[in-house]
Design an enzyme around this catalytic site. Structure first.
Site, short mmCIF file in Angstrom:
data_model
loop_
_atom_site.label_atom_id
_atom_site.label_comp_id
_atom_site.label_asym_id
_atom_site.label_seq_id
_atom_site.Cartn_x
_atom_site.Cartn_y
_atom_site.Cartn_z
N PHE A 149 33.34 21.46 -34.67
CA PHE A 149 33.14 20.76 -33.40
C PHE A 149 33.32 19.26 -33.52
O PHE A 149 33.58 18.58 -32.52
CB PHE A 149 31.74 21.06 -32.84
CG PHE A 149 30.61 20.40 -33.59
CD1 PHE A 149 30.26 19.08 -33.34
CD2 PHE A 149 29.87 21.10 -34.53
CE1 PHE A 149 29.21 18.46 -34.03
CE2 PHE A 149 28.82 20.50 -35.22
CZ PHE A 149 28.50 19.17 -34.97
N LYS A 173 41.43 29.05 -34.14
CA LYS A 173 40.12 29.37 -33.58
C LYS A 173 39.27 28.10 -33.65
O LYS A 173 38.64 27.82 -34.66
CB LYS A 173 39.46 30.51 -34.36
CG LYS A 173 38.43 31.35 -33.55
CD LYS A 173 37.28 30.57 -32.95
CE LYS A 173 36.28 30.13 -33.98
NZ LYS A 173 35.09 29.43 -33.34
N SER A 226 30.73 23.62 -42.59
CA SER A 226 29.61 23.47 -43.51
C SER A 226 29.85 24.26 -44.78
O SER A 226 30.65 25.21 -44.81
CB SER A 226 28.31 23.95 -42.84
OG SER A 226 28.36 25.37 -42.66
N CYS A 281 32.04 14.75 -41.82
CA CYS A 281 31.82 15.15 -43.22
C CYS A 281 32.08 14.02 -44.19
O CYS A 281 31.73 14.12 -45.36
CB CYS A 281 32.69 16.35 -43.57
SG CYS A 281 34.46 16.01 -43.56
#
Length: 499
Positions: A149, A173, A226, A281
């Protein structure tokens, strides 16, 4: 209410599963859109469409592919404000940050425009008597991308432009939390001339993800997210015989030596820790202050952090927006609330922050934690929010040992005026990306992005040369042709005589 549907075969395809997810405006907390969540059958339809398109696209010329990519680059440039507005509306980041995201994605499109030189191959002649050896690279087929996201435009553009430039077809996706930017990217690709079915977008949750990981016609999977999910993606897709690059989480450190320019280091720490509300990140989430500079550095960071203006992303005066969801906001806040009990000094507490007129938004202020212990939750976990931890060491060696002990190895930085120390750091540190007086060392498009340790699962980094190698496979052709002089009698292989 607006509905975001799938994009399959060059057109919008309404969701057929009957399942929808909410898409929220983080600045108001209001559900503004619903997104269709694909069933396994809908994912299969997208993959079959991509497989059919590959029969033609995979055999297309490099000239045909780059013609589309140059047109696509021009359309993205013309629509960058529109794409940024979609990002801000669903993610919450400020407009300038969203524009920067689009610009970094464009770098990879530009790299893909030059794919002709990247796919040249190699040739060795006369390796033996009239024997030549050629090495070529060919596309894989249908490849998939599963994206997070926090960068709903940039991370997809890290993947599909190179994949289709190499001759593959693609099923994306994206995150169901902010899906609209992905559809816009696909629509513009079609407008640029990308044939129907080459780029497809299916929205969904774990059902859609698992369908892609298990589908026999998906040759490779790219993922950014993650660490626990990256590990799952890698394990599951590999077990199904797929090539995988799965980029995981991070705990990026910034080592500040006593000789550093503390004002520059403080500026860098604030921008790297709190930019995009810490939801990236490559954010710096841990500053390691060496020697006696800790108190002065923390004070400079505090002074700057207190001046950051937080507000809606579409307000030009805002420097930081809200977090993506209320649940994520509450999780980030829990680390700050528990920090003092685990030995940290809470210099700034951003919990409980609200914005007038937008009280239901997913707001949190900037938090600064000092004297953080390495065994505390705030240090060990990837918080993914505007929380900066400061740790203290006495020496450079202790600082490097502390950083290298982290299970993550995505990015790191050193701030110093000492070239020798910087050189040692870049060689001794265990991370995939290193900045020297650069707080967020995200490589430009023609160098690859990726970490070490629990920040990467798979053998390939993303984009750059690694990305091109990931989306192609090598083939070596050994050829021997007889000399024309050895042709059967009566056959003339010479050039026709004109006179």
């Amino acid at each position: 209410m607006k509905t975001v549907n799938h994009w399959i075969g060059g057109k919008t395809v309404e969701g057929a599963s009957g399942n929808y997810g909410p898409v929220t405006d983080p600045a108001t907390g209001e559900v503004t859109t619903r997104v269709a969540l694909a069933s396994a059958a809908e994912v299969d339809a997208a993959v079959r469409t991509a497989k059919e398109a590959f029969q033609t696209w995979g055999q297309s010329s490099l000239a045909a592919r780059t013609k589309v990519l140059f047109a696509y680059r021009a359309l993205l440039d013309a629509h960058r404000d529109e794409i940024a507005e979609l990002i801000t509306a669903e993610h919450g980041k400020v407009h300038s940050d969203a524009l920067g995201e689009v610009a970094r994605g464009l770098e990879i499109v530009e790299l893909a425009c030059g794919i002709t030189t990247q796919l040249k191959g190699e040739l060795s002649t006369s390796v033996s008597n009239r024997v030549d050896v050629a090495a070529i690279r060919q596309p894989l087929g249908v490849v998939a991308g599963i994206t997070p996201f926090n960068f709903p435009a940039m991370v997809p553009m890290w993947m599909f432009p190179l994949a289709v430039a190499c001759g593959n077809t693609f099923v994306l996706k994206p995150s169901e939390k902010d899906p609209s930017a992905a559809n816009k990217l696909a629509e513009l690709a079609g407008e640029a001339g990308l044939p129907d079915g080459v780029l497809n977008v299916v929205h969904g949750d774990k059902v859609a993800v698992d369908a892609l990981l298990e589908h026999p016609d998906v040759a490779a999977v790219s993922f950014v997210g993650s660490t626990p999910i990256a590990r799952y993606i890698h394990t599951t897709a590999s077990a199904n015989g797929k090539r995988v690059q799965a980029l995981g989480g991070a705990k990026n450190h910034m080592l500040v030596l006593p000789d550093a320019d503390l004002d520059a280091a403080a500026d860098a720490a604030v921008s790297a820790a709190y930019g995009s509300a810490g939801e990236r990140c490559m954010a710096i989430s841990a500053v390691v202050a060496v020697g006696s500079i800790g108190d002065a550095l923390v004070e400079k960071i505090r002074e700057r952090a207190e001046k950051i203006k937080i507000g809606p992303g579409n307000d030009p005066t805002s420097e930081m927006g809200p977090l993506i969801t209320a649940a994520h906001r509450d999780k980030v806040a829990s680390y700050v609330k528990g920090a003092a009990d685990q030995g940290a000094e809470v210099v700034l507490d951003g919990t409980g922050y609200t914005v007038d007129g937008h009280e239901n938004g997913h707001w949190i202020g900037l938090s600064l934690l000092d004297h953080v212990r390495t065994d505390s939750d705030a240090y060990r976990d990837e918080i993914f929010g505007p929380v900066l931890c400061v740790l203290r060491t006495e020496t450079y060696e202790e600082g490097v040992a502390l950083i290298n002990a982290s299970p993550f190895g995505n990015g790191t930085a050193i701030f110093t005026r000492d070239g020798g120390a910087a050189r040692r750091f870049q060689l001794e540190i265990q991370a995939g990306m290193v900045g020297v007086n650069v707080p967020i060392p995200v490589p430009v498009g023609y160098h690859s992005f990726g970490g070490w340790k629990d920040s990467l699962f798979g053998d390939h980094h993303i984009y750059g040369n690694d990305g091109i190698h990931f989306y192609t496979r090598g083939k070596v052709v050994t050829t021997r042709w007889p000399d024309p002089s050895e042709a059967p009698a009566g056959v003339d292989l010479g050039f026709p005589r004109n006179h």
